[in-house]
Design an enzyme around this catalytic site. Sequence first.
Site, PDB file in Angstrom:
ATOM      1  N   ASN A 147     -10.781  -2.507  -5.604  1.00 28.54           N
ATOM      2  CA  ASN A 147      -9.970  -1.601  -6.435  1.00 28.54           C
ATOM      3  C   ASN A 147     -10.622  -1.269  -7.785  1.00 28.54           C
ATOM      4  O   ASN A 147     -10.221  -0.320  -8.455  1.00 28.54           O
ATOM      5  CB  ASN A 147      -8.565  -2.169  -6.673  1.00 28.54           C
ATOM      6  CG  ASN A 147      -7.672  -2.110  -5.446  1.00 28.54           C
ATOM      7  OD1 ASN A 147      -6.777  -2.932  -5.264  1.00 28.54           O
ATOM      8  ND2 ASN A 147      -7.902  -1.129  -4.569  1.00 28.54           N
TER       9      ASN A 147
ATOM     10  N   ASP B 292       0.828  -1.204   0.000  1.00 26.78           N
ATOM     11  CA  ASP B 292       0.000   0.000   0.000  1.00 26.78           C
ATOM     12  C   ASP B 292       0.867   1.260   0.000  1.00 26.78           C
ATOM     13  O   ASP B 292       1.961   1.271   0.571  1.00 26.78           O
ATOM     14  CB  ASP B 292      -0.909  -0.028   1.247  1.00 26.78           C
ATOM     15  CG  ASP B 292      -2.104   0.908   1.106  1.00 26.78           C
ATOM     16  OD1 ASP B 292      -2.299   1.498   0.024  1.00 26.78           O
ATOM     17  OD2 ASP B 292      -2.848   1.045   2.105  1.00 26.78           O
TER      18      ASP B 292
END
Length: 252
Positions: free
Chosen positions: A84, A36
């Site tokens: 996502n 991330d």
Amino acid sequence: MVDHPLACFPPGSEEHTLIGRIDLRRLPVHVAITMDGNGRWAKQKNLERNAGHSAGAEAAREVTETAARLGIRYLTLFTFSSENWKRPAQEVRFLMDMLYENLLKRQSLLKENDIRLKVIGDNDRLPARLRRKLGEAEENSRAHRRMQVNLALNYGARREIVRAVRSIVAAGIDAGKIDEETVARHLYTADCPDPDLLIRTSGELRVSNFLLYQIAYSELYFTPTLWPDFRAREFLQAIVDYQGRERRFGKI
Ligand code: IPE
Ligand code: MG
């Protein structure tokens, strides 16, 4: 000698020192990583988000190679979550194209490092040519034994559990015979031990629907380092930290 984990980092380097602190007999067998912070990394540098993803891909390559050399047996990388898809279409397309390009370029990485690639997640939504390329890479690396890399693509843990329940029901297994092992055998990770260590970069202190069933006893390692900056050194640091912990699995 080339295979020794010490061989790739020169004496005096930080990596070399860290490797010296790692007990190779007590390595985590399975390491899972939530990669991330690509977007924030790019923002800090006044770059487009996609530049962060490119740099992140390079970090993934370096960490994968380091893990294989060190002797990690399973590496699971959270590459694209089922959430996502909600990102701008342009960014999703970039990520899919980048994955495709990397699969083209990285076949030799899998071969040279004896790495088996496996995709976990619902790959039905992925672009057809990417799906084909992933299938090829899985097939071509099937016999590789040093390390298995699970690429979590369009992955979500709750959905994985629902899928497992469905397949248990479809198999007609007697309700009374279903135990924790039965569930584990119907997850994507049926062929892997549970992760010993879960790493998340970029300072977020969340699990975000990753391997919920499998991380029951995993050690969690959170670092503020943004993913593109998480390189061999940071990975080795996480292993040193892991080895400093006492794992009790509920015992005293
Ligand atoms: C991780 O970085 C990459 C993917 C989830 C594909 P992010 O893109 O989430 O980066 P931030 O969180 O916006 O910094
Ligand atoms: Mg993020």
